[in-house]
Design a protein around this motif. Structure first.
Motif, mmCIF file in Angstrom:
data_model
loop_
_atom_site.group_PDB
_atom_site.id
_atom_site.type_symbol
_atom_site.label_atom_id
_atom_site.label_comp_id
_atom_site.label_asym_id
_atom_site.label_seq_id
_atom_site.Cartn_x
_atom_site.Cartn_y
_atom_site.Cartn_z
ATOM 1 N N GLU A 94 0.835 -1.201 0.000
ATOM 2 C CA GLU A 94 0.000 0.000 0.000
ATOM 3 C C GLU A 94 0.873 1.255 0.000
ATOM 4 N N PHE A 95 1.937 1.188 0.799
ATOM 5 C CA PHE A 95 2.847 2.318 0.913
ATOM 6 C C PHE A 95 3.551 2.590 -0.420
ATOM 7 N N GLN A 96 3.978 1.529 -1.085
ATOM 8 C CA GLN A 96 4.660 1.694 -2.373
ATOM 9 C C GLN A 96 3.722 2.284 -3.422
ATOM 10 N N ARG A 97 2.445 1.826 -3.389
ATOM 11 C CA ARG A 97 1.451 2.397 -4.321
ATOM 12 C C ARG A 97 1.306 3.888 -4.071
ATOM 13 N N PRO A 123 7.080 15.950 -0.019
ATOM 14 C CA PRO A 123 8.387 15.837 0.646
ATOM 15 C C PRO A 123 8.422 14.591 1.533
ATOM 16 N N SER A 124 9.557 13.951 1.585
ATOM 17 C CA SER A 124 9.692 12.712 2.363
ATOM 18 C C SER A 124 9.305 12.902 3.821
ATOM 19 N N ILE A 125 9.634 14.068 4.356
ATOM 20 C CA ILE A 125 9.372 14.274 5.790
ATOM 21 C C ILE A 125 7.866 14.327 6.062
ATOM 22 N N VAL A 126 7.112 14.843 5.101
ATOM 23 C CA VAL A 126 5.654 14.913 5.254
ATOM 24 C C VAL A 126 5.075 13.499 5.207
ATOM 25 N N ILE A 127 5.558 12.710 4.247
ATOM 26 C CA ILE A 127 5.095 11.324 4.133
ATOM 27 C C ILE A 127 5.461 10.548 5.387
ATOM 28 N N ALA A 128 6.672 10.801 5.878
ATOM 29 C CA ALA A 128 7.134 10.105 7.076
ATOM 30 C C ALA A 128 6.180 10.341 8.233
ATOM 31 N N ARG A 129 5.769 11.590 8.381
ATOM 32 C CA ARG A 129 4.869 11.950 9.471
ATOM 33 C C ARG A 129 3.520 11.270 9.271
ATOM 34 N N GLN A 130 3.050 11.309 8.032
ATOM 35 C CA GLN A 130 1.736 10.759 7.702
ATOM 36 C C GLN A 130 1.674 9.250 7.977
ATOM 37 N N TRP A 131 2.757 8.563 7.688
ATOM 38 C CA TRP A 131 2.759 7.101 7.803
ATOM 39 C C TRP A 131 3.435 6.602 9.066
ATOM 40 N N GLY A 132 3.879 7.519 9.900
ATOM 41 C CA GLY A 132 4.535 7.102 11.142
ATOM 42 C C GLY A 132 5.859 6.403 10.904
ATOM 43 N N LEU A 133 6.579 6.857 9.885
ATOM 44 C CA LEU A 133 7.877 6.251 9.574
ATOM 45 C C LEU A 133 8.976 7.286 9.759
ATOM 46 N N ALA A 134 10.208 6.809 9.733
ATOM 47 C CA ALA A 134 11.333 7.739 9.768
ATOM 48 C C ALA A 134 11.543 8.291 8.366
ATOM 49 N N VAL A 158 11.549 6.533 4.330
ATOM 50 C CA VAL A 158 10.830 6.976 3.132
ATOM 51 C C VAL A 158 11.805 7.177 1.971
ATOM 52 N N THR A 159 12.912 7.855 2.253
ATOM 53 C CA THR A 159 13.863 8.091 1.153
ATOM 54 C C THR A 159 14.467 6.777 0.665
ATOM 55 N N ALA A 160 14.656 5.822 1.583
ATOM 56 C CA ALA A 160 15.195 4.517 1.159
ATOM 57 C C ALA A 160 14.206 3.820 0.227
ATOM 58 N N TYR A 161 12.919 3.866 0.561
ATOM 59 C CA TYR A 161 11.893 3.267 -0.311
ATOM 60 C C TYR A 161 11.916 3.935 -1.675
ATOM 61 N N ARG A 162 12.006 5.256 -1.661
ATOM 62 C CA ARG A 162 12.010 5.996 -2.926
ATOM 63 C C ARG A 162 13.198 5.594 -3.783
#
Ligand code: ZN
Length: 297
Positions: free
Chosen positions: A130-133, A143-154, A158-162
């Motif tokens: 789901e996250f990759q989609r 921005p990665s930091i916004v996604i990180a906050r949204q998904w509760g990740l570091a 997020v940047t590693a996934y990207r």
């Protein structure tokens, strides 16, 4: 629960493993003793001077009150994290872990971030898909930091996934976000704090040197006349070491005059933007230099 007493052979074995075999703690093996017990005994033997310097231990440097005060300000007022404080060297000699532990002991730090760290978990396969989609779709330019906050990740996650998906944000994309600009401001604030701190330390060191110098001058036969700084009120001596000197040549000879404020205060005024307007009023320092003119020897 206290363990059994250390027997002589056990202690001998421990000393042998440390001194002759140079084993680090995880490799030391004493049957019937836990790692904590071994660690404690090793410390006791080291203090007793039995280990001949084979094991130095870690020198514990207790936190000073000023350090703790600064840490409180960095976290409470500026919202800096432990890694950020360590990275910027705001508390010289303190590692990220040491700062982080201290923050924990004093309940400092951002509760949301602490909670996130506590809850940190790996994504299970369905959630990962789901996250990759999301990253490929609607989150593509966020921005990665916004996604990180949204998904509760570091953010790093997020940047590693990207990176793995081959969809890193371009330099321009990453820097066009508000979030990036906010981070930039935060970094700038940290830089200012850092510079101020170094400046404060520099001034403190300088002050100590000056006090020594004042002492020495007072005992000299050719001791210069006393001169009070108009800014800090300290009584120094009319000497180049303490006061900036201006020399003016005229047909009558060379005239020198000492600044009204000491070099430390002068440097401070030059640094501090608030003091600049004051400086501009007295442009060319005419007012600051008038007194104590004398001929150069
Ligand atoms: Zn001064």
């Amino acid at each position: 629960m206290p363990g059994s007493r250390w027997t002589k052979p056990q202690i001998e074995s421990l000393v042998d493993q440390i001194v002759h075999l140079s084993k680090p703690l995880p490799q030391i093996d004493i049957p019937g003793k836990t790692r904590a017990a071994i660690n404690n005994q090793r410390k006791r033997l080291q203090r007793a001077g039995v280990l001949n310097g084979s094991f130095a231990g870690r020198a514990v440097r207790p936190w000073t009150f000023p350090e703790l005060k600064r840490l409180t300000a960095f976290t409470a007022e500026y919202g800096f994290s432990a890694s950020f404080i360590a990275q910027m060297g705001l508390l010289p000699g303190r590692s990220k872990d040491s700062i982080s532990k201290m923050m924990g002991r004093h309940g400092l730090g951002n509760p949301a971030i602490k909670e996130r760290a506590r809850q940190a978990c790996r994504l299970d396969p369905p959630r990962r898909a789901e996250f990759q989609r999301f990253l490929l779709g609607e989150g593509r330019l966020l921005p990665s930091i916004v996604i990180a906050r949204q998904w509760g990740l570091a953010q790093k996650t997020v940047t590693a996934y990207r990176r793995r998906l081959g969809i890193q944000l371009s330099w321009r994309e990453a820097r066009s976000s508000d979030e990036y600009r906010r981070q930039q401001r935060k970094r700038a604030a940290a830089f200012v704090t850092h510079t101020r701190e170094r400046w404060r330390q520099w001034r403190e060191r300088k002050m100590l040197g000056w006090e020594k110098l004042r002492q020495q001058m007072s005992q000299r036969a050719d001791c210069p006349s006393a001169r009070v700084c108009q800014a800090c009120g300290e009584q120094w001596y009319a000497a180049r070491e303490f006061f900036h000197v201006r020399t003016r040549r005229s047909p009558a000879g060379v005239k020198t005059s000492y600044c009204r404020i000491c070099r430390l205060c002068r440097a401070e005024q030059r640094r501090d933007p608030a003091a600049k307007s004051v400086r501009r009023l007295g442009r060319l320092f005419t007012a600051q230099y008038a007194v104590n003119s004398c001929c150069l020897r």
